[in-house]
Motif scaffolding. Structure first.
Motif, short mmCIF file in Angstrom:
data_model
loop_
_atom_site.label_atom_id
_atom_site.label_comp_id
_atom_site.label_asym_id
_atom_site.label_seq_id
_atom_site.Cartn_x
_atom_site.Cartn_y
_atom_site.Cartn_z
N ARG A 125 0.83 -1.21 0.00
CA ARG A 125 0.00 0.00 0.00
C ARG A 125 0.87 1.26 0.00
O ARG A 125 0.61 2.22 -0.71
CB ARG A 125 -0.92 0.00 1.22
N HIS A 126 1.89 1.24 0.82
CA HIS A 126 2.80 2.39 0.88
C HIS A 126 3.49 2.63 -0.45
O HIS A 126 3.62 3.76 -0.92
CB HIS A 126 3.84 2.16 1.99
N ARG A 127 3.91 1.53 -1.10
CA ARG A 127 4.57 1.65 -2.40
C ARG A 127 3.61 2.26 -3.43
O ARG A 127 3.99 3.13 -4.19
CB ARG A 127 5.05 0.27 -2.87
N ARG A 128 2.37 1.82 -3.44
CA ARG A 128 1.39 2.38 -4.39
C ARG A 128 1.15 3.87 -4.10
O ARG A 128 1.04 4.67 -5.02
CB ARG A 128 0.08 1.60 -4.30
N THR A 129 1.08 4.24 -2.86
CA THR A 129 0.88 5.66 -2.49
C THR A 129 2.06 6.51 -2.94
O THR A 129 1.89 7.60 -3.49
CB THR A 129 0.69 5.79 -0.97
N VAL A 130 3.26 6.00 -2.74
CA VAL A 130 4.46 6.74 -3.16
C VAL A 130 4.49 6.88 -4.68
O VAL A 130 4.77 7.95 -5.20
CB VAL A 130 5.74 6.03 -2.64
N ILE A 131 4.16 5.83 -5.40
CA ILE A 131 4.16 5.89 -6.86
C ILE A 131 3.10 6.88 -7.35
O ILE A 131 3.34 7.70 -8.23
CB ILE A 131 3.95 4.48 -7.46
N ALA A 132 1.91 6.83 -6.76
CA ALA A 132 0.84 7.75 -7.15
C ALA A 132 1.23 9.20 -6.84
O ALA A 132 1.02 10.11 -7.65
CB ALA A 132 -0.46 7.38 -6.45
N SER A 133 1.83 9.41 -5.65
CA SER A 133 2.27 10.77 -5.29
C SER A 133 3.35 11.26 -6.24
O SER A 133 3.36 12.42 -6.65
CB SER A 133 2.81 10.79 -3.86
N GLY A 134 4.27 10.37 -6.59
CA GLY A 134 5.32 10.74 -7.54
C GLY A 134 4.74 11.10 -8.89
O GLY A 134 5.18 12.07 -9.54
N ALA A 135 3.73 10.36 -9.35
CA ALA A 135 3.09 10.67 -10.63
C ALA A 135 2.41 12.03 -10.57
O ALA A 135 2.50 12.84 -11.51
CB ALA A 135 2.09 9.58 -11.00
N VAL A 136 1.74 12.33 -9.45
CA VAL A 136 1.09 13.65 -9.29
C VAL A 136 2.14 14.76 -9.31
O VAL A 136 1.97 15.80 -9.95
CB VAL A 136 0.25 13.69 -7.99
N LEU A 137 3.26 14.53 -8.61
CA LEU A 137 4.33 15.54 -8.60
C LEU A 137 4.91 15.77 -9.99
O LEU A 137 5.19 16.90 -10.38
CB LEU A 137 5.43 15.13 -7.62
N VAL A 138 5.07 14.70 -10.75
CA VAL A 138 5.59 14.84 -12.12
C VAL A 138 4.63 15.66 -12.96
O VAL A 138 5.03 16.56 -13.71
CB VAL A 138 5.85 13.45 -12.75
N VAL A 139 3.32 15.38 -12.85
CA VAL A 139 2.32 16.13 -13.62
C VAL A 139 2.34 17.61 -13.20
O VAL A 139 2.32 18.51 -14.03
CB VAL A 139 0.92 15.51 -13.43
N LEU A 140 2.40 17.86 -11.87
CA LEU A 140 2.42 19.25 -11.40
C LEU A 140 3.68 19.98 -11.85
O LEU A 140 3.63 21.14 -12.26
CB LEU A 140 2.30 19.29 -9.88
N ALA A 141 4.82 19.30 -11.76
CA ALA A 141 6.08 19.93 -12.18
C ALA A 141 6.05 20.23 -13.68
O ALA A 141 6.47 21.30 -14.12
CB ALA A 141 7.26 19.03 -11.85
N GLY A 142 5.53 19.28 -14.47
CA GLY A 142 5.43 19.51 -15.91
C GLY A 142 4.50 20.67 -16.22
O GLY A 142 4.77 21.51 -17.07
N GLY A 143 3.36 20.75 -15.50
CA GLY A 143 2.43 21.86 -15.70
C GLY A 143 3.05 23.19 -15.31
O GLY A 143 2.87 24.20 -15.98
N GLY A 144 3.80 23.19 -14.19
CA GLY A 144 4.48 24.41 -13.77
C GLY A 144 5.51 24.88 -14.79
O GLY A 144 5.63 26.06 -15.08
N TYR A 145 6.24 23.91 -15.34
CA TYR A 145 7.23 24.25 -16.37
C TYR A 145 6.54 24.85 -17.60
O TYR A 145 6.97 25.85 -18.15
CB TYR A 145 8.04 23.03 -16.77
#
Length: 198
Positions: free
Chosen positions: A33-53
């Motif tokens: 469960r923790h691994r899935r949460t970390v992966i999902a959070s990382g995906a959200v961060l990537v999307v946010l960082a790409g949008g910010g860029y």
């Protein structure tokens, strides 16, 4: 003739699929469960960082270019001698020029002079006066002979010194008014100074 047929799985290649699933304990489930949460959070961060860029690198509106310097926006053209101008007396020469503002903000003429010590200059309208953009103004310039000895005998390329001001700068600029002005000025000075010895 020998050929190569389709590749077939070798020995023990399907053994892994046949293994029973590993038993999972409470710790393994929490880790999963923790691994899935970390992966999902990382995906959200990537999307946010790409949008910010993309937001930061979008094309910004360019600032408006500064207005032109007044001397780059103005034309001063000799028109003709001014006949019957008010205040015309012996020893004076009046002529008309056309001041045009081609572009940019309005231009103010703050001063109008000429380079010869033996002549003084006045204008109608009197400086300072303003001319709007994309318009022209007729100016009557009157030269008065103050000393024939210092007035030019045959001015080759006489000019007027004009101080111009607009929203960008104040500039002193010399306008050469051409051969016709030089000839008319020479004749006027000859008549004005004909009774004086040089």
């Amino acid at each position: 003739m020998t050929g190569i047929g389709p590749v077939e799985p070798g020995e023990d290649t399907l053994v892994r699929d046949a293994l029973p699933p590993r038993p999972r304990g409470r710790l393994a489930l929490r880790y999963e469960r923790h691994r899935r949460t970390v992966i999902a959070s990382g995906a959200v961060l990537v999307v946010l960082a790409g949008g910010g860029y993309l937001y930061a690198s979008r094309s910004q509106p360019r600032p408006a270019p500064p207005p032109p310097y007044p001397s780059q926006a103005v034309d001063l053209v000799y028109v003709a001698p001014a006949t019957g101008s008010p205040g015309a007396t012996a020893g004076t020469y009046s002529f008309t020029v056309l001041l045009s503002v081609r572009s940019g903000p309005p231009v103010t003429v703050t001063r109008l002079t000429q380079p010869y010590d033996g002549l003084s200059v006045t204008s109608s309208p009197a400086a300072p006066f303003q001319t709007k953009s994309h318009s022209a103004r007729k100016i009557i310039v009157t030269l008065r002979v103050t000393e024939c000895e210092k007035a030019p005998r045959n001015p080759g390329l006489p000019f007027l010194d004009v101080t111009l001001r607009n929203a960008r700068a104040i500039e002193a600029h010399s306008f050469i008014l051409g051969a016709r002005y030089a000839q008319d000025l020479s004749r006027a000075l000859e008549v004005a100074c004909s009774n004086h010895s040089r």
